[in-house]
Design a protein around this motif. Structure first.
Motif, PDB file in Angstrom:
ATOM      1  N   GLU A  82       0.769  -1.233  -0.192  1.00  0.00           N
ATOM      2  CA  GLU A  82      -0.016  -0.169  -0.211  1.00  0.00           C
ATOM      3  C   GLU A  82       1.104   1.097   0.055  1.00  0.00           C
ATOM      4  O   GLU A  82       1.847   1.391   0.570  1.00  0.00           O
ATOM      5  CB  GLU A  82      -0.926  -0.049   1.346  1.00  0.00           C
ATOM      6  N   VAL A  83       0.510   2.141  -0.830  1.00  0.00           N
ATOM      7  CA  VAL A  83       1.136   3.621  -0.750  1.00  0.00           C
ATOM      8  C   VAL A  83       0.231   4.447  -0.084  1.00  0.00           C
ATOM      9  O   VAL A  83      -1.066   4.571  -0.352  1.00  0.00           O
ATOM     10  CB  VAL A  83       1.348   4.087  -2.177  1.00  0.00           C
ATOM     11  N   THR A  84       0.920   5.208   0.969  1.00  0.00           N
ATOM     12  CA  THR A  84      -0.038   5.951   1.820  1.00  0.00           C
ATOM     13  C   THR A  84       0.503   7.405   2.070  1.00  0.00           C
ATOM     14  O   THR A  84      -0.118   8.389   2.262  1.00  0.00           O
ATOM     15  CB  THR A  84      -0.085   5.225   3.411  1.00  0.00           C
ATOM     16  N   ASP A  85       1.996   7.676   1.766  1.00  0.00           N
ATOM     17  CA  ASP A  85       2.348   8.778   1.819  1.00  0.00           C
ATOM     18  C   ASP A  85       2.307   9.541   0.446  1.00  0.00           C
ATOM     19  O   ASP A  85       3.235   9.343  -0.528  1.00  0.00           O
ATOM     20  CB  ASP A  85       3.749   8.908   2.363  1.00  0.00           C
ATOM     21  N   PHE A  86       1.370  10.500   0.108  1.00  0.00           N
ATOM     22  CA  PHE A  86       1.172  11.059  -1.138  1.00  0.00           C
ATOM     23  C   PHE A  86       2.137  12.252  -1.426  1.00  0.00           C
ATOM     24  O   PHE A  86       2.089  12.955  -2.328  1.00  0.00           O
ATOM     25  CB  PHE A  86      -0.317  11.126  -1.629  1.00  0.00           C
ATOM     26  N   SER A  87       2.748  12.777  -0.255  1.00  0.00           N
ATOM     27  CA  SER A  87       3.779  13.812  -0.363  1.00  0.00           C
ATOM     28  C   SER A  87       5.233  13.311  -1.046  1.00  0.00           C
ATOM     29  O   SER A  87       5.773  14.222  -1.398  1.00  0.00           O
ATOM     30  CB  SER A  87       3.955  14.356   1.093  1.00  0.00           C
ATOM     31  N   LYS A  88       5.136  11.921  -1.028  1.00  0.00           N
ATOM     32  CA  LYS A  88       6.587  11.454  -1.514  1.00  0.00           C
ATOM     33  C   LYS A  88       6.678  11.581  -3.056  1.00  0.00           C
ATOM     34  O   LYS A  88       5.537  11.355  -3.617  1.00  0.00           O
ATOM     35  CB  LYS A  88       6.891  10.163  -1.003  1.00  0.00           C
ATOM     36  N   PRO A  89       7.641  11.531  -3.887  1.00  0.00           N
ATOM     37  CA  PRO A  89       7.643  11.337  -5.391  1.00  0.00           C
ATOM     38  C   PRO A  89       6.915  10.083  -5.668  1.00  0.00           C
ATOM     39  O   PRO A  89       7.049   9.074  -5.275  1.00  0.00           O
ATOM     40  CB  PRO A  89       9.146  11.324  -5.848  1.00  0.00           C
ATOM     41  N   PRO A  90       6.219  10.138  -6.699  1.00  0.00           N
ATOM     42  CA  PRO A  90       5.053   8.987  -7.256  1.00  0.00           C
ATOM     43  C   PRO A  90       6.091   7.856  -7.774  1.00  0.00           C
ATOM     44  O   PRO A  90       7.296   8.149  -8.138  1.00  0.00           O
ATOM     45  CB  PRO A  90       4.284   9.649  -8.264  1.00  0.00           C
ATOM     46  N   PHE A 147      -1.412  11.115  -8.602  1.00  0.00           N
ATOM     47  CA  PHE A 147      -1.292  10.417 -10.147  1.00  0.00           C
ATOM     48  C   PHE A 147      -1.097  11.486 -11.202  1.00  0.00           C
ATOM     49  O   PHE A 147      -0.449  11.205 -12.292  1.00  0.00           O
ATOM     50  CB  PHE A 147      -2.563   9.734 -10.307  1.00  0.00           C
ATOM     51  N   ASP A 148      -1.259  12.746 -10.888  1.00  0.00           N
ATOM     52  CA  ASP A 148      -0.991  13.956 -12.046  1.00  0.00           C
ATOM     53  C   ASP A 148       0.569  13.944 -11.871  1.00  0.00           C
ATOM     54  O   ASP A 148       1.352  13.826 -13.062  1.00  0.00           O
ATOM     55  CB  ASP A 148      -1.706  15.035 -11.506  1.00  0.00           C
ATOM     56  N   ALA A 149       1.251  13.908 -10.656  1.00  0.00           N
ATOM     57  CA  ALA A 149       2.530  13.957 -10.692  1.00  0.00           C
ATOM     58  C   ALA A 149       3.370  12.865 -11.386  1.00  0.00           C
ATOM     59  O   ALA A 149       4.313  12.698 -12.012  1.00  0.00           O
ATOM     60  CB  ALA A 149       2.846  14.021  -9.380  1.00  0.00           C
ATOM     61  N   GLN A 150       2.584  11.526 -11.075  1.00  0.00           N
ATOM     62  CA  GLN A 150       3.059  10.509 -11.758  1.00  0.00           C
ATOM     63  C   GLN A 150       3.016  10.420 -13.329  1.00  0.00           C
ATOM     64  O   GLN A 150       4.128  10.040 -14.089  1.00  0.00           O
ATOM     65  CB  GLN A 150       2.213   9.056 -11.234  1.00  0.00           C
ATOM     66  N   GLU A 151       2.071  10.994 -13.905  1.00  0.00           N
ATOM     67  CA  GLU A 151       1.857  11.179 -15.325  1.00  0.00           C
ATOM     68  C   GLU A 151       2.898  11.796 -15.999  1.00  0.00           C
ATOM     69  O   GLU A 151       3.455  11.554 -16.795  1.00  0.00           O
ATOM     70  CB  GLU A 151       0.537  11.449 -15.568  1.00  0.00           C
ATOM     71  N   LYS A 152       3.287  13.059 -15.282  1.00  0.00           N
ATOM     72  CA  LYS A 152       4.260  13.790 -15.594  1.00  0.00           C
ATOM     73  C   LYS A 152       5.589  13.336 -15.382  1.00  0.00           C
ATOM     74  O   LYS A 152       6.337  13.690 -16.386  1.00  0.00           O
ATOM     75  CB  LYS A 152       3.949  15.340 -14.894  1.00  0.00           C
ATOM     76  N   LYS A 153       5.931  12.622 -14.709  1.00  0.00           N
ATOM     77  CA  LYS A 153       7.294  11.969 -14.510  1.00  0.00           C
ATOM     78  C   LYS A 153       7.373  10.737 -15.454  1.00  0.00           C
ATOM     79  O   LYS A 153       8.297  10.558 -16.094  1.00  0.00           O
ATOM     80  CB  LYS A 153       7.319  11.248 -13.093  1.00  0.00           C
TER      81      LYS A 153
END
Length: 469
Positions: A82-90, A147-153
């Protein structure tokens, strides 16, 4: 007596284990207390006045099942962590945890589920119904930036769990959910999701492919095709955006699309809609798929709910809805449901379309758009049949799976049904909630006379049953 008790318990146990809510018929009408009445027939589905408590319990069963199969967690696809810390890089393989069955929390069918839950809460006053909507929307607010940051990366495109709102490419991607998000906002459920509303409203109003006359269209299965489904997928977000912004241009666009789609796809003689229309072959054979007609009547009903009554298109949409309800009513089967292909009695009886029809019949009566005397017993018979399709687990049975616009009857006839077809759950919630409202409607009197039912305006039902009490 002891043996009979054991047998009865065994039947009940087997029904629970099999997930079936009701034994199969024949049923006798419980409202006829004369057990010796030889004029009372039996029925393949319950034929009786519905009970508000029973409907409410059935809706809670559906709600509880939906709660249990729609997790709101982010996990890594590779290992399930599980991913719980959404402040970290995706991370590249982070996804929204898949729902059990086919119950994706961002798919268009879920938008109708939220509409049903909101309606159930409104009618019953029980906020338990919207707890799932609150949970989903809070989850969207929390995870969309990740998920927006994930897409950009990583540029995952459709592999991104939030692709439907980061980069919508069809009305199915975001239209129904867009309408649901706006409805939730009016109902004060969940956080401010104006960012998601902005994305989907911009796509539907400005980016979706259209015919030259402005009719919302698709580039499949032919280069320019219309689907009756898109009356809901396209018109309802436009209508709700108009409702939210009070910008009449969105209402104008909504009305235009209902009327133009109807001009292309509505058969005036039959009173029903063909599933689709292709620009390159406008005179092709027509296929009257039930759920396409369900989407059409649901759209017109929902549009009238938000369209200003002084809008010049209001009476036109209302007239079109009345014409369609008349056509649909004539095709109700002897078991209370409607056939997969509306005009083909040898096709199977289908749940999702039937639930849409029952909802709109009941809602149109409650809104005063149609006569209770004409359509009340049709809605009641439809709900009684629908109630047998909610099993003990809260699953909705008999729903046709996702279906494309096809060019032959064999395809439509043989589409499978599944309890994992999400299309049936939202309409079932809507239908049950509106039936509760109909049963409680103080302006309607429900009479049980001569072994059948009559919905009449209260205080204006001067009937004479001296010969047939």
């Amino acid at each position: 007596m002891k043996i009979n008790s054991i047998l009865i318990q065994a039947v009940i146990t087997s029904l629970v284990l099999s997930g079936t809510a009701y034994a199969e018929g024949p049923y006798r009408n419980r409202d006829n207390k004369d057990l010796k009445d030889v004029g009372e027939g039996t029925y393949p589905v319950p034929y009786q006045k519905p009970n508000v408590a029973e409907i409410t319990e059935a809706l809670h069963r559906v709600r509880a099942y939906m709660e249990s199969v729609t997790p709101t967690r982010v996990i890594q696809k590779s290992n399930g962590a599980e991913v719980t810390d959404f402040s970290k890089p995706p991370v590249a393989d982070a996804i929204i945890e898949p729902a059990k069955g086919d119950f994706g929390i961002l798919v268009y069918e879920m938008g109708v589920v939220h509409a049903g839950l909101i309606k159930a809460a409104e009618v019953t006053g029980d906020k338990t119904f919207t707890a799932m909507t609150e949970r989903h929307l809070q989850f969207f607010s929390k995870t969309m930036p990740y998920f927006d940051a994930q897409e950009k990366k990583f540029h995952l495109e459709r592999a991104n769990s939030f692709a439907r709102f980061l980069d919508p490419r069809s009305l199915d991607d975001s239209g129904s959910m867009c309408a649901a998000l706006i409805r939730a906002r009016f109902a004060h459920i969940g956080p401010d999701l104006s960012n998601m509303i902005k994305v989907c409203s911009n796509f539907v109003s400005k980016q979706q492919y259209r015919l030259d006359d402005g009719t919302l269209a698709r580039k499949r299965p032919q280069a320019s095709s219309l689907w009756s489904d898109d009356m809901y997928m396209g018109v309802m977000p436009l209508a709700e955006i108009g409702h939210l912004t009070r910008d009449s241009a969105y209402f104008d666009d909504s009305v235009k699309n209902v009327l133009q789609m109807s001009a292309y796809m509505f058969n005036k003689q039959a009173g029903i809609y063909t599933h689709g229309w292709n620009a390159n072959n406008p005179d092709a054979p027509r296929f009257y798929w039930a759920r396409a007609n369900g989407w059409a009547v649901l759209t017109m009903s929902d549009l009238l709910d938000v369209l200003p009554k002084d809008h010049p298109g209001y009476p036109k949409v209302l007239a079109q809805l009345r014409a369609t309800l008349n056509g649909v009513a004539e095709l109700q089967s002897g078991q209370g449901l409607w056939h997969q292909m509306l005009d083909r009695n040898d096709s199977y009886l289908e749940t999702s379309a039937s639930a849409m029809f029952v909802y709109v019949f009941a809602h149109a009566i409650n809104q005063g758009w149609v006569s209770p005397a004409t359509y009340g017993s049709i809605a009641q018979a439809g709900w009684n049949a629908l109630s047998t399709r909610i099993n003990a687990k809260g699953q909705v049975e008999g729903t046709c799976v996702g279906t494309t616009f096809a060019s032959d009857q064999v395809y439509y006839y043989n589409r499978p049904t599944s309890v994992d077809a999400l299309h049936g759950y939202g309409p079932m919630l809507l239908a049950g909630a509106e039936m509760i409202k109909l049963l409680k409607n103080p302006s309607i009197e429900i009479q049980h006379k001569v072994r059948t039912y009559h919905y009449l305006p209260a205080g204006n039902s001067k009937t004479d049953y001296r010969e047939h009490p």
